[in-house]
Design a protein around this motif. Structure first.
Motif, PDB file in Angstrom:
ATOM      1  N   ARG A  64       0.835  -1.208   0.000  1.00  0.00           N
ATOM      2  CA  ARG A  64       0.000   0.000   0.000  1.00  0.00           C
ATOM      3  C   ARG A  64       0.865   1.253   0.000  1.00  0.00           C
ATOM      4  NH1 ARG A  64      -4.167   0.470   4.773  1.00  0.00           N
ATOM      5  NH2 ARG A  64      -5.701  -0.170   3.201  1.00  0.00           N
ATOM      6  N   PHE A  65       1.877   1.321   0.888  1.00  0.00           N
ATOM      7  CA  PHE A  65       2.689   2.526   0.977  1.00  0.00           C
ATOM      8  C   PHE A  65       3.628   2.660  -0.224  1.00  0.00           C
ATOM      9  CE2 PHE A  65       1.652   1.807   5.537  1.00  0.00           C
ATOM     10  CZ  PHE A  65       0.925   2.970   5.721  1.00  0.00           C
ATOM     11  N   ALA A  66       4.013   1.543  -0.829  1.00  0.00           N
ATOM     12  CA  ALA A  66       4.800   1.632  -2.060  1.00  0.00           C
ATOM     13  C   ALA A  66       3.968   2.267  -3.184  1.00  0.00           C
ATOM     14  CB  ALA A  66       5.285   0.246  -2.475  1.00  0.00           C
ATOM     15  N   ARG A  67       2.678   1.885  -3.254  1.00  0.00           N
ATOM     16  CA  ARG A  67       1.809   2.520  -4.252  1.00  0.00           C
ATOM     17  C   ARG A  67       1.667   4.019  -3.994  1.00  0.00           C
ATOM     18  NH1 ARG A  67      -1.338  -2.179  -3.351  1.00  0.00           N
ATOM     19  NH2 ARG A  67      -2.756  -0.993  -2.016  1.00  0.00           N
ATOM     20  N   ILE A  68       1.500   4.383  -2.716  1.00  0.00           N
ATOM     21  CA  ILE A  68       1.380   5.811  -2.396  1.00  0.00           C
ATOM     22  C   ILE A  68       2.659   6.548  -2.776  1.00  0.00           C
ATOM     23  CG2 ILE A  68       1.150   7.443  -0.492  1.00  0.00           C
ATOM     24  CD1 ILE A  68      -0.668   5.436   0.890  1.00  0.00           C
ATOM     25  N   ARG A  69       3.837   5.958  -2.469  1.00  0.00           N
ATOM     26  CA  ARG A  69       5.101   6.617  -2.821  1.00  0.00           C
ATOM     27  C   ARG A  69       5.225   6.799  -4.334  1.00  0.00           C
ATOM     28  NH1 ARG A  69       8.233   2.969  -1.210  1.00  0.00           N
ATOM     29  NH2 ARG A  69       8.624   3.712   0.900  1.00  0.00           N
ATOM     30  N   THR A 234      -7.298   9.341  11.433  1.00  0.00           N
ATOM     31  CA  THR A 234      -6.664   9.039  10.154  1.00  0.00           C
ATOM     32  C   THR A 234      -5.152   9.077  10.313  1.00  0.00           C
ATOM     33  OG1 THR A 234      -6.477   9.729   7.829  1.00  0.00           O
ATOM     34  CG2 THR A 234      -6.656  11.460   9.445  1.00  0.00           C
ATOM     35  N   THR A 235      -4.474   8.398   9.423  1.00  0.00           N
ATOM     36  CA  THR A 235      -3.030   8.548   9.279  1.00  0.00           C
ATOM     37  C   THR A 235      -2.769   8.924   7.830  1.00  0.00           C
ATOM     38  OG1 THR A 235      -0.860   7.489   9.559  1.00  0.00           O
ATOM     39  CG2 THR A 235      -2.626   6.127   8.707  1.00  0.00           C
ATOM     40  N   GLY A 236      -1.653   9.547   7.572  1.00  0.00           N
ATOM     41  CA  GLY A 236      -1.381  10.010   6.209  1.00  0.00           C
ATOM     42  C   GLY A 236       0.088   9.953   5.893  1.00  0.00           C
ATOM     43  N   CYS A 237       0.382   9.869   4.592  1.00  0.00           N
ATOM     44  CA  CYS A 237       1.761   9.847   4.108  1.00  0.00           C
ATOM     45  C   CYS A 237       2.001  11.092   3.261  1.00  0.00           C
ATOM     46  CB  CYS A 237       2.028   8.586   3.297  1.00  0.00           C
ATOM     47  SG  CYS A 237       1.912   7.079   4.290  1.00  0.00           S
ATOM     48  N   MET A 238       3.108  11.776   3.520  1.00  0.00           N
ATOM     49  CA  MET A 238       3.415  13.047   2.882  1.00  0.00           C
ATOM     50  C   MET A 238       4.775  12.965   2.181  1.00  0.00           C
ATOM     51  SD  MET A 238       0.695  14.319   4.184  1.00  0.00           S
ATOM     52  CE  MET A 238      -0.328  13.573   5.467  1.00  0.00           C
ATOM     53  N   THR A 239       4.851  13.569   0.992  1.00  0.00           N
ATOM     54  CA  THR A 239       6.092  13.613   0.225  1.00  0.00           C
ATOM     55  C   THR A 239       6.386  15.064  -0.139  1.00  0.00           C
ATOM     56  OG1 THR A 239       5.664  11.430  -0.710  1.00  0.00           O
ATOM     57  CG2 THR A 239       7.300  12.807  -1.820  1.00  0.00           C
ATOM     58  N   PRO A 240       7.532  15.624   0.269  1.00  0.00           N
ATOM     59  CA  PRO A 240       7.820  17.035  -0.022  1.00  0.00           C
ATOM     60  C   PRO A 240       8.051  17.268  -1.511  1.00  0.00           C
ATOM     61  CG  PRO A 240       9.714  15.972   1.003  1.00  0.00           C
ATOM     62  CD  PRO A 240       8.590  14.991   1.063  1.00  0.00           C
TER      63      PRO A 240
END
Length: 649
Positions: A64-69, A234-240
């Motif tokens: 899941r997190f690889a897809r988000i990245r 919720t939790t979230g993933c952020m990319t600068p």
């Protein structure tokens, strides 16, 4: 002694009681050993199930997190391309058509962006935005480009990802979430003009000071910004996002608590719980503590400061385990535990099961065995009694009567005591001896049959192991060169050359990887690439290792373009793989691919020679590409497959 206990009972009754007691004792002893063996086996099986599910959870979350990245990386590429190629982004007319002035100050997205409508960015739907202040021309360009990017990329990954948004240090926010039940009204209408989220974790983890690597980071479990009552977690993933060496924005994707671990996932182990904990000691998911629509401060989920004894013991166990996987009994939390890590986020995955639940399963099994044994004991006692009465009692009575007739006609023997002649003890002893011999014969036969069965199983397992060793590459686990070439020859001979293509795939500069990171890291990278290529191919395709860093695959394709598409999918898929190298560095690899079509009369050697020639040509043209062998010297270019399609198609 036996005669004193049983009195004047008949041989049938006495024998039935003795045999029943003997068999009962055997059942009890066997039951004790069965309980211990069942408990041991249940523990092994239970731990194996826990470890299996822990691996499944970790793999699911890593994927899941690889897809988000990957989505965030693609979003940055699209944003930069839009800023570089669209001259209308900075015009006031374009900006005004997307963001209307708010009477309270700043700007909000026009209704058409969420409801659906044609804009200068094309057709857009499901987008909401807030711009707290009046932006300068560069900010107007970026926000306009963000509308197009979040919509185009969000549509591509929806519904697999519920949201995609871009936010800036100025508190600007552009979000794509068409399925949200609140229709993004908070950001489009209700948020105050001084809306500020820069102190929130989602903003602090993307600053250059907190994130010098400029990599994707994920937050702990937090209240969602749009729910001011604090009831939505919720939790979230952020990319600068950096432009011109300056931090200008960040991409984000939120995952609601209810979607982090679906209720039906991994729920078929009775009494087992899945727990997620961040490496900083924050509770991410726990069925007993984290519930959606449950208000409360976020500090309740901080395991480093909690006053709950159960959570304190849980965090103490995680800290003592460190970064090592754990599988076994954890007395501190009174559970059997499988502990793994999610590499993408550094979170810990615990799958735990109460010890009482596992032992209860054993007791239920033993209880069923005991009830069955009790019924069997009663039935066998009755059967022995009837059998002895019919088969021994009646014949002995007739024999005694005949003996008495004989003894009346003859004189008593001199050296034979009458008590010995009339006592049934010899018959009981003889019967017991025969029973014992019968049991020994049957036991010996069963033991011989068991040994034969064990030997047969050992030979069968040895044959299976020899077959695997003969056909599998010992490093990567995929078919070896000899087995692969045999299978290719057989398939070409049976099915003919029609629609068959051979892909010769070689890892670029594999010797350099071994030299820089060491052979163990190189072997691990080769294994990951080999298994990744197998996963990227289709069912029915043949794939195996030829040697070194070269993998060969025989595929079926309706045309050369179709075969090139498969080769491109393999090439691009390998670029997405990472393998740990020396000193914490990650190894990124590329492959070159040669494609050759099978012809009439082809064998494996001739077909492989053409594919290898195409591979050499791909290497000479710069590596990380595919090249098809054709009869004429004109090369066939690879299909126009954009990286976006390769990632999300």
């Amino acid at each position: 002694m036996t005669r004193h206990i049983f009195g004047d009972m008949s041989i049938t009754t006495r024998t039935a009681i003795l045999l029943s007691a003997l068999v009962g004792a055997i059942f009890i002893i066997a039951g004790i050993f069965a309980f211990r063996d069942t408990d041991h086996r249940a523990r092994i099986a239970g731990l194996a199930n826990l470890d299996h599910y822990a691996r499944q959870v970790a793999r699911q979350q890593d994927e899941r997190f690889a897809r988000i990245r990957a989505v965030h990386q693609r979003a940055t590429e699209l944003l930069r391309a839009e800023l570089a190629t669209n001259p209308t982004l900075g015009t006031p007319a374009t900006f005004d058509s997307l963001f209307a002035p708010d009477p309270r100050g700043g700007r909000r997205s026009v209704p058409a962006l969420f409801d659906g409508g044609v804009t200068p960015m094309g057709y857009v739907r499901g987008v909401g935005a807030i711009v707290p202040g009046e932006p300068d021309p560069q900010q107007r360009r970026m926000l306009s480009a963000a509308v197009h990017t979040v919509h185009a990329l969000g549509e591509a990954v929806h519904p697999g990802m519920e949201s995609l948004y871009l936010f800036t240090p100025r508190n600007d926010l552009v979000i794509f979430a068409p399925a949200r039940s609140d229709r993004l009204n908070f950001y489009r209408k209700d948020a105050p003009p001084d809306f500020d989220f820069q102190k929130e974790e989602l903003a602090t983890i993307v600053t250059p000071a907190a994130n010098p690597a400029r990599a994707m980071r994920c937050t702990a479990l937090r209240h969602i910004l749009s729910d001011r009552k604090g009831g939505t977690w919720t939790t979230g993933c952020m990319t600068p996002v950096d432009l011109g060496g300056r931090h200008v924005a960040a991409w984000g994707t939120s995952i609601l608590l209810d979607q982090l671990m679906l209720a039906g996932d991994f729920g078929d182990i009775r009494g087992a719980d899945v727990i997620l904990i961040s490496r900083e000691g924050r509770l991410i998911y726990h069925p007993g503590y984290t519930r959606q629509a449950q208000p409360g401060p976020e500090s309740l989920l901080d395991l480093t400061r909690t006053a709950d004894p159960a959570l304190q013991a849980l965090w103490r166990f995680v800290r003592e385990s460190g970064n090592r996987p754990f599988l076994g009994e954890a007395p501190a939390i009174d559970s059997f535990v499988a502990l793994r890590r999610i590499e993408a986020t550094g979170w810990y995955v615990l799958v735990r099961q109460d010890r009482a639940v596992l032992h209860a399963d054993t007791w239920r099994t033993v209880g069923r065995i005991a009830m069955t044994a009790l019924v069997c004991l009663v039935l066998q006692a009755l059967a022995i009694f009837l059998l002895m009465r019919w088969q021994v009692g009646v014949p002995l009575q007739a024999l005694i009567e005949r003996t008495r007739l004989i003894t009346r006609r003859t004189a008593p023997a001199r050296f034979v005591e009458r008590e010995r002649l009339t006592s049934p003890d010899e018959v009981v002893q003889l019967t017991h001896d025969f029973d014992l011999m019968a049991e020994r014969v049957l036991s010996t036969q069963d033991e011989l049959e068991r040994k034969v069965a064990l030997r047969t199983d050992a030979l069968r397992n040895a044959n299976k192991a020899l077959k695997v060793e003969a056909t599998r590459d010992p490093l990567t686990g995929i078919p070896n060169r000899r087995h692969l070439m045999t299978e290719i020859e057989a398939r070409l001979a049976v099915l003919g050359p029609d629609d068959h293509y051979l892909l010769a795939i070689d890892i670029d500069q594999f010797d350099r990887i071994n030299a820089e990171h060491g052979r163990p890291a190189g072997d691990a990278a080769l294994t990951q690439v080999a298994n990744g290529i197998v996963a990227l191919l289709r069912d029915g395709d043949l794939c195996g290792r030829m040697g070194g860093g070269e993998i060969v695959a025989l595929i079926r394709a309706s045309s050369q373009a179709d075969a090139m598409a498969v080769a491109e999918r393999v090439r691009f898929g390998v670029t997405m793989l990472e393998s740990p190298g020396r000193h914490g560095a990650m190894i990124r690899m590329t492959v070159s691919v040669g494609v050759a079509r099978a012809r009439d009369g082809d064998g494996c050697d001739s077909l492989y020679a053409r594919a290898d020639a195409a591979l050499c040509e791909a290497k000479q043209r710069g590596r990380d590409r595919i090249f098809a062998h054709v009869p004429d010297p004109r090369p066939i270019a690879p299909p126009d497959i954009r990286p976006f399609v390769s990632v999300f198609g």
